[in-house]
Each structure stands twice: as structure tokens, then as C-alpha cells.
Design a protein around this motif. Structure first.
Motif, PDB file in Angstrom:
ATOM      1  N   GLU A 116      23.099  28.564  38.951  1.00  0.00           N
ATOM      2  CA  GLU A 116      23.109  29.238  39.864  1.00  0.00           C
ATOM      3  C   GLU A 116      24.458  29.933  40.769  1.00  0.00           C
ATOM      4  N   GLY A 117      24.487  31.089  41.324  1.00  0.00           N
ATOM      5  CA  GLY A 117      25.531  31.730  42.524  1.00  0.00           C
ATOM      6  C   GLY A 117      25.108  32.208  43.153  1.00  0.00           C
ATOM      7  N   LEU A 118      26.288  32.178  44.050  1.00  0.00           N
ATOM      8  CA  LEU A 118      26.097  32.936  45.146  1.00  0.00           C
ATOM      9  C   LEU A 118      26.820  34.682  45.417  1.00  0.00           C
ATOM     10  N   ILE A 119      26.728  35.628  45.699  1.00  0.00           N
ATOM     11  CA  ILE A 119      26.923  37.136  45.486  1.00  0.00           C
ATOM     12  C   ILE A 119      27.343  37.017  47.287  1.00  0.00           C
ATOM     13  N   LEU A 120      28.336  36.858  47.791  1.00  0.00           N
ATOM     14  CA  LEU A 120      29.031  37.333  48.915  1.00  0.00           C
ATOM     15  C   LEU A 120      29.432  38.349  49.326  1.00  0.00           C
ATOM     16  N   PRO A 121      29.337  38.646  50.822  1.00  0.00           N
ATOM     17  CA  PRO A 121      29.387  38.184  52.007  1.00  0.00           C
ATOM     18  C   PRO A 121      28.148  37.757  51.955  1.00  0.00           C
ATOM     19  N   GLU A 122      26.539  38.100  51.575  1.00  0.00           N
ATOM     20  CA  GLU A 122      25.890  38.554  51.750  1.00  0.00           C
ATOM     21  C   GLU A 122      25.201  37.095  51.343  1.00  0.00           C
ATOM     22  N   ASN A 123      25.846  35.556  50.770  1.00  0.00           N
ATOM     23  CA  ASN A 123      25.267  34.413  50.486  1.00  0.00           C
ATOM     24  C   ASN A 123      23.563  34.559  50.134  1.00  0.00           C
ATOM     25  N   THR A 124      23.745  35.518  49.110  1.00  0.00           N
ATOM     26  CA  THR A 124      21.919  35.030  48.221  1.00  0.00           C
ATOM     27  C   THR A 124      22.452  34.878  47.190  1.00  0.00           C
ATOM     28  N   ARG A 125      21.334  33.529  46.724  1.00  0.00           N
ATOM     29  CA  ARG A 125      21.749  33.242  45.584  1.00  0.00           C
ATOM     30  C   ARG A 125      20.632  33.552  44.651  1.00  0.00           C
ATOM     31  N   VAL A 126      21.337  33.197  43.818  1.00  0.00           N
ATOM     32  CA  VAL A 126      20.318  33.492  42.670  1.00  0.00           C
ATOM     33  C   VAL A 126      21.165  33.348  41.727  1.00  0.00           C
ATOM     34  N   LYS A 127      20.482  33.649  39.692  1.00  0.00           N
ATOM     35  CA  LYS A 127      20.603  33.324  38.498  1.00  0.00           C
ATOM     36  C   LYS A 127      22.052  34.313  37.983  1.00  0.00           C
ATOM     37  N   PHE A 128      22.256  33.636  37.597  1.00  0.00           N
ATOM     38  CA  PHE A 128      23.762  34.159  37.157  1.00  0.00           C
ATOM     39  C   PHE A 128      23.957  33.792  35.414  1.00  0.00           C
ATOM     40  N   LYS A 129      24.244  34.320  34.406  1.00  0.00           N
ATOM     41  CA  LYS A 129      24.047  34.242  33.095  1.00  0.00           C
ATOM     42  C   LYS A 129      25.061  34.480  32.818  1.00  0.00           C
ATOM     43  N   LEU A 130      26.054  32.809  32.383  1.00  0.00           N
ATOM     44  CA  LEU A 130      27.216  32.542  32.110  1.00  0.00           C
ATOM     45  C   LEU A 130      26.785  33.323  30.261  1.00  0.00           C
ATOM     46  N   ASP A 131      27.706  35.015  29.990  1.00  0.00           N
ATOM     47  CA  ASP A 131      27.592  35.220  28.989  1.00  0.00           C
ATOM     48  C   ASP A 131      28.878  36.089  28.102  1.00  0.00           C
ATOM     49  N   THR A 132      29.202  34.950  27.476  1.00  0.00           N
ATOM     50  CA  THR A 132      30.385  34.458  26.084  1.00  0.00           C
ATOM     51  C   THR A 132      30.363  35.740  24.909  1.00  0.00           C
ATOM     52  N   GLY A 133      29.061  36.662  25.477  1.00  0.00           N
ATOM     53  CA  GLY A 133      29.181  38.180  24.011  1.00  0.00           C
ATOM     54  C   GLY A 133      29.785  38.891  25.339  1.00  0.00           C
ATOM     55  N   ALA A 134      30.106  39.301  26.173  1.00  0.00           N
ATOM     56  CA  ALA A 134      30.168  40.119  27.586  1.00  0.00           C
ATOM     57  C   ALA A 134      31.962  40.034  27.437  1.00  0.00           C
ATOM     58  N   LEU A 135      32.722  40.794  27.636  1.00  0.00           N
ATOM     59  CA  LEU A 135      33.931  41.260  28.328  1.00  0.00           C
ATOM     60  C   LEU A 135      33.690  40.949  29.879  1.00  0.00           C
ATOM     61  N   THR A 136      33.176  42.131  30.422  1.00  0.00           N
ATOM     62  CA  THR A 136      33.114  42.568  31.945  1.00  0.00           C
ATOM     63  C   THR A 136      31.728  41.826  32.261  1.00  0.00           C
ATOM     64  N   SER A 137      31.675  41.096  33.541  1.00  0.00           N
ATOM     65  CA  SER A 137      31.171  40.974  34.224  1.00  0.00           C
ATOM     66  C   SER A 137      30.092  42.300  34.750  1.00  0.00           C
ATOM     67  N   SER A 138      28.263  42.102  34.892  1.00  0.00           N
ATOM     68  CA  SER A 138      27.892  43.378  35.058  1.00  0.00           C
ATOM     69  C   SER A 138      26.749  42.117  36.719  1.00  0.00           C
ATOM     70  N   MET A 139      26.802  43.126  37.150  1.00  0.00           N
ATOM     71  CA  MET A 139      26.033  43.043  38.940  1.00  0.00           C
ATOM     72  C   MET A 139      24.848  43.973  39.022  1.00  0.00           C
ATOM     73  N   HIS A 140      23.720  43.761  39.172  1.00  0.00           N
ATOM     74  CA  HIS A 140      22.377  44.818  39.498  1.00  0.00           C
ATOM     75  C   HIS A 140      22.885  45.226  40.450  1.00  0.00           C
ATOM     76  N   ALA A 141      23.072  47.037  40.493  1.00  0.00           N
ATOM     77  CA  ALA A 141      23.024  48.296  41.649  1.00  0.00           C
ATOM     78  C   ALA A 141      22.162  49.020  41.079  1.00  0.00           C
ATOM     79  N   GLU A 142      21.541  49.499  42.623  1.00  0.00           N
ATOM     80  CA  GLU A 142      20.602  50.568  42.197  1.00  0.00           C
ATOM     81  C   GLU A 142      21.530  51.627  43.225  1.00  0.00           C
ATOM     82  N   ASN A 143      21.096  52.839  43.224  1.00  0.00           N
ATOM     83  CA  ASN A 143      21.004  54.022  44.250  1.00  0.00           C
ATOM     84  C   ASN A 143      22.083  54.263  44.024  1.00  0.00           C
ATOM     85  N   ILE A 144      23.113  54.256  43.042  1.00  0.00           N
ATOM     86  CA  ILE A 144      25.041  54.142  42.945  1.00  0.00           C
ATOM     87  C   ILE A 144      25.347  56.118  43.665  1.00  0.00           C
TER      88      ILE A 144
END
Length: 180
Positions: free
Chosen positions: A40-68
Motif C-alpha cells: 500500500e502506498g500514497l499518491i501525494l499530495p492527495e494522500n490517495t491510498r492505492v496498491k503499488f506493484k514493486l516491479d524489478t522487471g520495469a526500469l521506470t516507474s509508471s502511474m495511471h493517468a487518463e486524458n493526457i
């Protein structure tokens, strides 16, 4: 250099051999915390508690985003995007529109072909630390985990035990920030 007696050599050699595995083991020497592959982790500054996958197979972290949406601000590339996630605490949908300067763009290759994604700086809380790191933005609606922590950030976070999940709760206080 003084010469050691045979009796002294016989007593020192077993001690040195016993200490060798401990000194050679990087895992035992590593004092960083160990996390499970899902936390469990928080996305800041909103303090939204969500599941984080700790992925040793990925180089760069990724976050859900829509309407970019891309735009220019003071001559720099920026993006405006919507983060809409279910908060694990309240089970309510949290929706916010954010703007971030684009740090770089990455090309991601997968089974569906190649995709270009913007990368921005975001703050998240994992364990008792706030991390500011680069996150690629991607619609992760069909994924189980809205946030994926990649190897670049994991170098500063700690170790990952693939047999464990949910080993800690986010508990970040001001001043516990670490820039990756």
C-alpha cells in the motif's frame, strides 16, 4: 611482520573461514528495509491510498493517468492529466486533474506494439518515506495495480521479497523525503 605459530594459525583460520560467508553476503550487509512485491502506498499530495506493484522487471516507474493533454508553458513541454483511482481507505473514487512538466519521453515496447509516453516527477509515500521520482503516465485501467515502482526508484526504496505482500502501511511525515 611477526611469524605466527602453527597453534595460532590453527585457531585463526577457522574463525576467518566462519566469517567469510557473512562478509561476502550483500543481503546480510544491506540495512535497507524489505518490502513485498505489492504494498500500500500514497499518491501525494492527495494522500490517495492505492496498491503499488514493486516491479524489478520495469526500469521506470509508471502511474495511471487518463486524458493526457500536452501543452507548452514558458517554452517547456508540460502535460495535464486526470488521476482517477479508488482510495483503499474510503473505497471512494478520487479524481483530480494535475499538471506536470515533462522530464522526458520514453518509448515502451510490448505485445501490442510501441508506445510513446510522457515522464513526469511525482511524489509518493511508501513505508515511512516520501519519494519524488520519474513516472511514465499511462492508462492503467485494465491493470491490477495503478502504480508500478520500477528499478530506478527501488534502488533507493529497499529490497523486494517476491514471496511477501503488504508488509507495511504508508506512514509519511514531513521531512522524510528522498529524491530519487
Amino acid at each position: 611482520m611477526p611469524r605466527l605459530s602453527n597453534a595460532c594459525k590453527r585457531s585463526i583460520i577457522p574463525l576467518l573461514l566462519a566469517a567469510l560467508p557473512i562478509a561476502a553476503s550483500p543481503v546480510l550487509a544491506d540495512s535497507r528495509p524489505t518490502f513485498g512485491w505489492v504494498e500500500e502506498g500514497l499518491i501525494l499530495p492527495e494522500n490517495t491510498r492505492v496498491k503499488f506493484k514493486l516491479d524489478t522487471g520495469a526500469l521506470t516507474s509508471s502511474m495511471h493517468a487518463e486524458n493526457i493533454d500536452s501543452f507548452k508553458k514558458d517554452g517547456d513541454d508540460w502535460v495535464r492529466f486526470t488521476v482517477e483511482l479508488e482510495d483503499m481507505d474510503s473505497e471512494k473514487q478520487v479524481k483530480t486533474r494535475l499538471e506536470r512538466k515533462v522530464v522526458r519521453k520514453i518509448k515502451v515496447r510490448g505485445a501490442g506494439g510501441a508506445d510513446s509516453r510522457p515522464v513526469v516527477m511525482m511524489k509518493v509515500c511508501l513505508g515511512d518515506r516520501v519519494y519524488e521520482d520519474q513516472f511514465s503516465l499511462n492508462d492503467r485501467d485494465k491493470m491490477n495495480y495503478p502504480v508500478l515502482i520500477g528499478r530506478r526508484m527501488l534502488e533507493d526504496v529497499g529490497l523486494v521479497d517476491s514471496s511477501r505482500t503488504f508488509t507495511t502501511e504508508p506512514n509519511c511525515k514531513t521531512g522524510n523525503s528522498k529524491k530519487s
